[in-house]
Scaffold this motif. Structure first.
Motif, short mmCIF file in Angstrom:
data_model
loop_
_atom_site.label_atom_id
_atom_site.label_comp_id
_atom_site.label_asym_id
_atom_site.label_seq_id
_atom_site.Cartn_x
_atom_site.Cartn_y
_atom_site.Cartn_z
N UNK A 16 0.84 -1.21 0.00
CA UNK A 16 0.00 0.00 0.00
C UNK A 16 0.87 1.26 0.00
N UNK A 17 1.94 1.25 0.79
CA UNK A 17 2.86 2.40 0.81
C UNK A 17 3.46 2.62 -0.57
N UNK A 18 3.83 1.54 -1.25
CA UNK A 18 4.40 1.66 -2.60
C UNK A 18 3.39 2.24 -3.57
N UNK A 19 2.15 1.78 -3.49
CA UNK A 19 1.12 2.30 -4.38
C UNK A 19 0.86 3.78 -4.14
N UNK A 20 0.78 4.18 -2.88
CA UNK A 20 0.56 5.60 -2.57
C UNK A 20 1.73 6.45 -3.04
N UNK A 21 2.95 5.97 -2.82
CA UNK A 21 4.13 6.71 -3.25
C UNK A 21 4.20 6.85 -4.77
N UNK A 22 3.62 5.88 -5.47
CA UNK A 22 3.59 5.91 -6.94
C UNK A 22 2.47 6.78 -7.47
N UNK A 23 1.60 7.27 -6.56
CA UNK A 23 0.54 8.17 -6.99
C UNK A 23 -0.86 7.61 -6.96
N UNK A 24 -1.04 6.40 -6.44
CA UNK A 24 -2.38 5.82 -6.36
C UNK A 24 -3.26 6.63 -5.43
N UNK A 25 -4.53 6.75 -5.79
CA UNK A 25 -5.49 7.47 -4.95
C UNK A 25 -5.90 6.57 -3.78
N UNK A 26 -5.94 7.08 -2.57
CA UNK A 26 -6.29 6.23 -1.42
C UNK A 26 -7.68 5.63 -1.53
N UNK A 27 -8.62 6.35 -2.15
CA UNK A 27 -9.97 5.82 -2.27
C UNK A 27 -10.03 4.60 -3.20
N UNK A 28 -8.98 4.40 -3.97
CA UNK A 28 -8.91 3.19 -4.78
C UNK A 28 -8.41 1.98 -4.02
N UNK A 29 -7.97 2.20 -2.79
CA UNK A 29 -7.42 1.12 -1.97
C UNK A 29 -8.29 0.76 -0.78
N UNK A 30 -9.35 1.55 -0.57
CA UNK A 30 -10.24 1.27 0.55
C UNK A 30 -11.33 2.32 0.66
N UNK A 31 -12.26 2.07 1.55
CA UNK A 31 -13.39 2.98 1.76
C UNK A 31 -13.07 3.98 2.85
N UNK A 32 -13.59 5.20 2.67
CA UNK A 32 -13.34 6.26 3.66
C UNK A 32 -14.12 5.98 4.94
N UNK A 33 -13.50 6.29 6.07
CA UNK A 33 -14.13 6.09 7.38
C UNK A 33 -14.09 7.39 8.17
N UNK A 34 -14.97 7.51 9.13
CA UNK A 34 -15.08 8.75 9.90
C UNK A 34 -14.44 8.71 11.26
N UNK A 35 -14.02 7.50 11.71
CA UNK A 35 -13.40 7.36 13.01
C UNK A 35 -12.13 6.50 12.92
#
Length: 280
Positions: free
Chosen positions: A157-176
């Motif tokens: 996941x760190x590699x994907x984010x560092x490469x520019x992947x959008x976080x919403x493509x890796x999981x659902x947003x949460x409020x807590x």
């Protein structure tokens, strides 16, 4: 500019776990630059990891990815998390309180239950302008062991984010998210009462009392058998026990050329009392 990924863990250096994480990231992101914050957090000590991460990670440039793995609940139903700061820092970690001091930079946390003890975990609202995502392993991990999510899930996941992947493509947003209960000091009469929240490898004990909490110029600080005037301007200004506003911004108990924790049997959670030197 090559993407920067910081790493913090309790893996130590003897068993090769940090190297295994880096190897997996490099397969996906060959030009990654790694900065090891530390791998010497005491095993399973989430509170210490949170304190260290909160002091170091925000000092990196925006868009740095921070991979933090102190994960006593690995293989259980604990949630893997992505947290994005208003400044663009990207954090990847288990949702177990490890990110407490990072989000605390935005101000007091919400939903703090009064019945919870010091450093106990609770569910807190994600601060305004921050965003948190529950990682879906199916979107990020090709294989997932039950014992090494640092290598098999958080690293990819760190590699994907560092490469520019959008976080919403890796999981659902949460409020807590899960945070640790680190309240500010309490006042009563002519005294201020705080707690030790972290002890470094020098044996210096950081409290939860900030400079802004101190209304008197000269104070007496006491904890167990530790008693010192303060705050002093440097570690060299005291000939024995001393109290100082350290570089992390908190009142710190120290012993000149020694370990305050060892000499006075100090421990995380110990109560620290501050009184005015004038009143005393």
């Amino acid at each position: 500019m090559p993407p920067t990924i910081t790493l913090l863990s309790d893996f130590g250096s003897a068993d090769g776990f940090p190297a295994a994480i880096k190897a997996g990231i490099l397969k996906r992101l060959p030009d990654a630059t790694f900065i090891d914050i530390t791998h010497d957090i005491a095993p399973q000590n989430v509170a210490a990891a949170s304190f260290v991460l909160g002091q170091v990670a925000p000092r990196f440039p925006a868009r740095t990815v921070h991979l933090a793995v102190v994960d006593p609940g690995v293989g259980s139903d604990r949630v893997p998390l992505i947290l994005i700061s208003p400044g663009g820092h990207k954090y990847v970690a288990p949702d177990n309180g490890l990110l407490t001091h990072v989000v605390a930079h935005s101000g007091p946390l919400k939903n703090v239950p009064h019945e919870h003890g010091f450093l106990e975990p609770y569910r807190a609202e994600v601060p305004d302008r921050w965003a948190a995502y529950e990682i879906d392993p199916g979107r990020a991990a090709s294989e997932l062991s039950n014992t090494f999510h640092g290598r098999d899930l958080f690293g990819p996941v760190a590699a994907l984010l560092a490469h520019g992947a959008a976080p919403q493509g890796l999981g659902d947003r949460v409020g807590e998210i899960t945070c640790l209960n680190v309240p500010g000091p309490s006042s009563g009469g002519d005294s201020l009462s705080g707690r030790i929240q972290y002890i470094d490898h020098f044996g210096n004990a950081a409290t939860n009392i900030r400079e802004a909490d101190l209304t008197d110029i000269e104070i007496i600080v006491a904890c167990r058998k530790f008693v010192a005037d303060g705050p002093v301007d440097s570690y060299a200004a005291a000939s024995g026990p001393g109290a100082i506003i350290a570089s992390h911004g908190f009142l710190e108990l120290f012993e000149t050329n020694g370990s305050a924790a060892a000499r006075y049997s100090l421990a995380v959670g110990d109560r620290v009392t501050v009184t005015s030197r004038v009143e005393a």
